[in-house]
Motif scaffolding. Structure first.
Motif: not given
Length: 164
Positions: A156-159, A36-51
């Motif tokens: 940094a992944l988002r950037a 759940s936390f990893m998913f949150e990081l990828l969506v909320d912080t990195v800016g990925l959509t769930p898809a």
């Protein structure tokens, strides 16, 4: 992976590998606190959509499993190194994200690097791509690195994906 992201976790847990009802990795909401936390990081912080999170390739530092149960983690990591290297070669990600100490060790055996987990949030050239070390997103990992600092690190992944 379509996004060119490979996330390498530490080692598979028993339910992900030996439970006949499951047998797959999960990093999605509702599975466990780490997922759940990893998913949150990828969506909320990195800016990925769930898809798009579905397009991220997730693997473990131990990329093969004996049918009769695991030997020592270090021995199994060494034994499975060729499979992890082949996965990286075949998937050809633009960036490999390591979650915790053990993946960094496994990746160092494929191509030397000087990174430590304390270098979290710094993507560096490695093995004809980039390597981004992060702390493990588990509750135990958050003892060493708070959730807020982990959010900062994964930025940094988002950037890398979206530009500065």
């Amino acid at each position: 992976a379509a996004l060119g992201i490979l996330v390498v976790g530490e080692a598979p847990n028993y339910a992900d590998t030996y439970d006949a009802k499951k047998q797959y990795l999960t990093y999605e909401p509702g599975t466990d606190p780490t997922g759940s936390f990893m998913f949150e990081l990828l969506v909320d912080t990195v800016g990925l959509t769930p898809a798009q999170v579905g397009d991220v390739l997730f693997a473990n530092a131990i990329a093969c499993l004996p049918a009769d149960g695991p030997p020592s983690p270090a021995r199994q990591r060494d034994h499975c190194r060729p499979w992890l290297a082949r996965l990286i070669d075949d998937a050809a990600p633009r960036i490999v994200v390591s979650l915790g100490v053990k993946p960094l060790e496994a990746l160092r055996a494929i191509e030397p690097h000087n990174l430590r987990v304390r270098d979290a949030g710094t993507a560096v050239p490695w093995y004809e791509r980039h390597l981004l070390p992060l702390y493990h997103p588990s509750r135990l990992g958050q003892v060493s690195r708070s959730a807020d600092l982990q959010r900062r690190d994964i930025a940094a992944l988002r950037a890398f994906i979206h530009g500065p």
